[in-house]
Design an enzyme around this catalytic site. Structure first.
Site, PDB file in Angstrom:
ATOM      1  N   HIS A   1       0.495  -0.942  -0.053  1.00  0.00           N
ATOM      2  CA  HIS A   1      -0.147   0.024  -0.300  1.00  0.00           C
ATOM      3  C   HIS A   1       1.262   1.214  -0.053  1.00  0.00           C
ATOM      4  O   HIS A   1       2.044   1.093   0.600  1.00  0.00           O
ATOM      5  CB  HIS A   1      -0.995  -0.049   1.065  1.00  0.00           C
ATOM      6  CG  HIS A   1      -1.961   0.995   0.732  1.00  0.00           C
ATOM      7  ND1 HIS A   1      -2.214   2.100   1.746  1.00  0.00           N
ATOM      8  CD2 HIS A   1      -3.618   0.851   0.569  1.00  0.00           C
ATOM      9  CE1 HIS A   1      -3.142   3.185   1.781  1.00  0.00           C
ATOM     10  NE2 HIS A   1      -3.813   2.205   0.842  1.00  0.00           N
TER      11      HIS A   1
ATOM     12  N   ASP B   1      -8.242  -4.864   0.009  1.00  0.00           N
ATOM     13  CA  ASP B   1      -7.965  -6.447  -0.760  1.00  0.00           C
ATOM     14  C   ASP B   1      -7.944  -7.550  -0.795  1.00  0.00           C
ATOM     15  O   ASP B   1      -8.992  -8.306  -1.719  1.00  0.00           O
ATOM     16  CB  ASP B   1      -7.448  -5.870  -2.421  1.00  0.00           C
ATOM     17  CG  ASP B   1      -8.496  -4.328  -3.032  1.00  0.00           C
ATOM     18  OD1 ASP B   1      -9.640  -3.985  -2.515  1.00  0.00           O
ATOM     19  OD2 ASP B   1      -7.528  -3.241  -3.105  1.00  0.00           O
TER      20      ASP B   1
HETATM   21  N1  ACO Z   1       4.532  -7.539  -5.101  1.00  0.00           N
HETATM   22  C1  ACO Z   1       5.441  -7.289  -4.886  1.00  0.00           C
HETATM   23  N2  ACO Z   1       6.344  -6.428  -4.812  1.00  0.00           N
HETATM   24  C2  ACO Z   1       5.791  -5.529  -4.372  1.00  0.00           C
HETATM   25  C3  ACO Z   1       3.911  -4.772  -4.099  1.00  0.00           C
HETATM   26  C4  ACO Z   1       3.729  -6.686  -4.129  1.00  0.00           C
HETATM   27  N3  ACO Z   1       2.291  -6.160  -4.244  1.00  0.00           N
HETATM   28  N4  ACO Z   1       3.560  -3.634  -4.033  1.00  0.00           N
HETATM   29  C5  ACO Z   1       4.769  -3.532  -4.062  1.00  0.00           C
HETATM   30  N5  ACO Z   1       5.991  -4.042  -4.096  1.00  0.00           N
HETATM   31  C6  ACO Z   1       7.264  -3.719  -4.097  1.00  0.00           C
HETATM   32  C7  ACO Z   1       7.492  -3.049  -5.591  1.00  0.00           C
HETATM   33  O1  ACO Z   1       8.242  -3.582  -6.333  1.00  0.00           O
HETATM   34  C8  ACO Z   1       8.820  -2.374  -5.151  1.00  0.00           C
HETATM   35  O2  ACO Z   1       9.871  -3.308  -5.008  1.00  0.00           O
HETATM   36  P1  ACO Z   1      11.166  -2.264  -5.097  1.00  0.00           P
HETATM   37  O3  ACO Z   1      11.191  -0.737  -4.091  1.00  0.00           O
HETATM   38  O4  ACO Z   1      12.514  -2.774  -3.988  1.00  0.00           O
HETATM   39  O5  ACO Z   1      11.175  -1.489  -6.080  1.00  0.00           O
HETATM   40  C9  ACO Z   1       8.324  -1.168  -3.712  1.00  0.00           C
HETATM   41  O6  ACO Z   1       7.735  -2.473  -3.244  1.00  0.00           O
HETATM   42  C10 ACO Z   1       7.795  -0.357  -3.461  1.00  0.00           C
HETATM   43  O7  ACO Z   1       6.338  -0.758  -4.711  1.00  0.00           O
HETATM   44  P2  ACO Z   1       6.122   0.911  -5.420  1.00  0.00           P
HETATM   45  O8  ACO Z   1       5.356   0.500  -6.061  1.00  0.00           O
HETATM   46  O9  ACO Z   1       6.864   1.856  -5.571  1.00  0.00           O
HETATM   47  O10 ACO Z   1       4.981   1.231  -3.964  1.00  0.00           O
HETATM   48  P3  ACO Z   1       3.682   1.993  -5.097  1.00  0.00           P
HETATM   49  O11 ACO Z   1       3.209   2.788  -2.763  1.00  0.00           O
HETATM   50  O12 ACO Z   1       3.742   3.026  -5.813  1.00  0.00           O
HETATM   51  O13 ACO Z   1       2.418   1.042  -4.564  1.00  0.00           O
HETATM   52  C11 ACO Z   1       0.652  -0.828  -4.685  1.00  0.00           C
HETATM   53  C12 ACO Z   1       1.452   0.495  -3.938  1.00  0.00           C
HETATM   54  C13 ACO Z   1       0.678  -0.057  -6.328  1.00  0.00           C
HETATM   55  C14 ACO Z   1      -0.282  -0.978  -3.686  1.00  0.00           C
HETATM   56  C15 ACO Z   1       1.851  -2.086  -4.992  1.00  0.00           C
HETATM   57  O14 ACO Z   1       1.947  -2.525  -3.300  1.00  0.00           O
HETATM   58  C16 ACO Z   1       0.793  -2.831  -5.790  1.00  0.00           C
HETATM   59  O15 ACO Z   1       1.295  -2.830  -6.394  1.00  0.00           O
HETATM   60  N6  ACO Z   1      -0.075  -3.485  -4.867  1.00  0.00           N
HETATM   61  C17 ACO Z   1      -0.734  -4.919  -5.332  1.00  0.00           C
HETATM   62  C18 ACO Z   1      -1.990  -4.353  -5.902  1.00  0.00           C
HETATM   63  C19 ACO Z   1      -2.898  -4.114  -4.961  1.00  0.00           C
HETATM   64  O16 ACO Z   1      -2.847  -4.770  -4.019  1.00  0.00           O
HETATM   65  N7  ACO Z   1      -3.402  -2.655  -5.100  1.00  0.00           N
HETATM   66  C20 ACO Z   1      -4.424  -2.091  -4.006  1.00  0.00           C
HETATM   67  C21 ACO Z   1      -4.233  -1.129  -3.192  1.00  0.00           C
HETATM   68  S1  ACO Z   1      -5.017  -0.975  -1.918  1.00  0.00           S
HETATM   69  C22 ACO Z   1      -6.196   0.023  -2.490  1.00  0.00           C
HETATM   70  O17 ACO Z   1      -5.967   0.867  -3.251  1.00  0.00           O
HETATM   71  C23 ACO Z   1      -8.059   0.166  -2.081  1.00  0.00           C
END
Ligand code: ACO
Length: 425
Positions: A303, A360
């Site tokens: 998140h 979720d």
């Molecule tokens: N699985 C694996 N790795 C992940 C995940 C995941 N679900 N989420 C984040 N990471 C990693 C990224 O690869 C990144 O790694 P790095 O720093 O080594 O390159 C790091 O964690 C940070 O991730 P970002 O994408 O930069 O973080 P951001 O805050 O932009 O992303 C997000 C948040 C989009 C929710 C992300 O965690 C994700 O894609 N999760 C899966 C989709 C999801 O469940 N979305 C629902 C969110 S809740 C909502 O909107 C109601």
């Protein structure tokens, strides 16, 4: 005493005011930055940018706190209903009994959808995603319900219409997609019971309302009701900042919510769990999620704000267990989800990246138990988020610091070059 941050640039010093929120959060006010220094800030994804002052929702990602108008979401999930929580978010206070009754009457009065809208629904291809249909139909509401002259009345009626009709429209789209007769809303049912009845009642098999299912739906919707400046709410505010009508702004929010990185994750989680269950290989899913060359992510994990367990996921997980037990159901996907969470939470990658289940992760399992098909999951999220979008839109309309949202950019393209005629290219 006012606090400032000093910025030194090109041999000069600039004082930027510090702003403090009621929970101690601090921000640098850069609203005069460009005017005074010629500089702008660069913040992809706005991860460090506050776009407004807001009195609606407080989220603290490090400690996993979520409060609507100051009230912890745990207390609302336990003791409130979605209707009451919607009132709280939009009006700022919990309603008295009289106010709540009046609100219910208004919601009932506006629950019907214009009959001509049914024709629209019937003409969408059967394979259309319900989120695309909902976004289009909410935008179309303006054509069916033109603007009123009195601004206050216009806002109040639009808000009530949206809260009531989006629920009817969601159930209607489900019925039509199945080729079934549309079920009309009933005056005698509560908000959530009415929705369930419109979804599942049929001329051949009357739907029996189960109070445990009604309670579970209330909790689901309360947990989704607002989450400060998330992607879809930001979309509502940005689009609304051009002073477009509320239907169009909410339609933009629905479009943003559809994305799998945002609300669409609830459907994506179930698809992922089904896939993992089919392959019987949880370890492979975790390994793929960690592989930087693979775009695969564990859906329902991570998140932007929460760096600990999402408080909504904790409530949802408990609610899923209670609901399945009460309904005497077992869901094999819950076992997969629990095992996946256990593996991921012991894994160094997930620990170091602070990746925990978000709202979720378990919500799809709750919705499956209620009988909602997976392509309707994000629509359920939209019904839940509606009061939040409305409250945030209203707040932005009344904000004395209101401005048309228009970010800047750092241009990194080619310098000036002449147009070349096509025969010379
Ligand atoms: N699985 C694996 N790795 C992940 C995940 C995941 N679900 N989420 C984040 N990471 C990693 C990224 O690869 C990144 O790694 P790095 O720093 O080594 O390159 C790091 O964690 C940070 O991730 P970002 O994408 O930069 O973080 P951001 O805050 O932009 O992303 C997000 C948040 C989009 C929710 C992300 O965690 C994700 O894609 N999760 C899966 C989709 C999801 O469940 N979305 C629902 C969110 S809740 C909502 O909107 C109601």
């Amino acid at each position: 005493m006012a606090e400032y941050v000093t910025l030194r640039h090109a041999g000069r010093e600039f004082r930027l005011p510090l702003v403090e929120g009621s929970e101690g959060e601090k921000a640098i006010d850069i609203s005069k930055l460009r005017q005074e220094t010629g500089l702008i800030t660069l913040d992809p994804g706005y991860a460090n940018t506050g776009s407004c002052r807001s009195v609606i929702t407080f989220v603290e990602g490090e400690r996993g706190i979520l409060r609507y108008r100051g009230i912890p979401v745990e207390q609302l999930a336990e003791r409130s209903t979605f209707k009451e929580t919607a009132y709280l978010l939009i009006n700022g206070v919990l309603p008295t009994q009289k106010e709540l009754t009046r609100f219910s009457v208004l919601l009932n009065d506006h629950s019907l959808v214009h009959e001509d809208m049914k024709i629209f629904y019937q003409n969408f291809p059967r394979s259309s995603h319900p989120m695309g249909i909902l976004s289009a139909m909410v935008n179309a509401l303006r054509s069916f319900y033109p603007e009123l002259q009195n601004l206050e009345e216009e806002i109040n009626i639009t808000v009530t219409r949206l809260l009531s009709k989006v629920r009817t429209m969601a159930a209607m789209s489900y019925k039509i997609s199945r080729g079934h007769t549309v079920v009309y809303p009933r005056q005698d049912l509560t908000y959530c019971a009415n929705f369930l009845n419109m979804m599942f009642d049929s001329p051949v098999r009357p739907y029996e309302l189960d109070p445990d299912v009604v309670k579970a739906l209330n909790v689901f919707l309360i947990l989704h009701a607002d989450h400060e400046q998330n992607c879809s709410t930001a979309a509502v505010r940005v689009v609304g900042s051009a002073r477009v009508n509320l239907y169009a702004a909410v339609s933009a929010g629905i479009a943003a919510l559809w994305g799998p990185l945002h609300g669409g994750a609830n459907q994506a989680v179930i698809e992922m769990l089904n896939d993992i269950a089919g392959k019987k290989n949880l370890g492979q899913a975790v390994a793929r999620a960690k592989d930087k060359k693979d775009p695969y992510r564990l859906m329902g994990f991570g998140h932007r704000v929460y760096k600990t367990y999402d408080p909504r996921a904790r409530i949802m997980k408990r609610m899923v267990h209670i609901l399945l037990e009460k309904l005497h159901l077992s869901d094999p996907l819950l076992d997969v989800a629990l095992e996946l969470e256990e593996i991921a939470r012991k894994d160094d990658y997930f620990i170091e990246h602070h990746l925990y289940p978000n709202v979720d992760f378990y919500s799809g399992i709750a919705l499956r138990a209620i009988g909602i098909p997976s392509n309707m999951f994000t629509v359920m999220f939209a019904i839940g988020r509606l009061p939040g979008w409305i409250a945030q839109w209203k707040e932005s309309m009344d904000d004395p610091d209101w401005k048309l949202c228009r970010p800047r950019q750092i241009y990194v393209g080619p310098g000036e070059r002449p147009y070349s005629p096509i025969e010379e290219r």
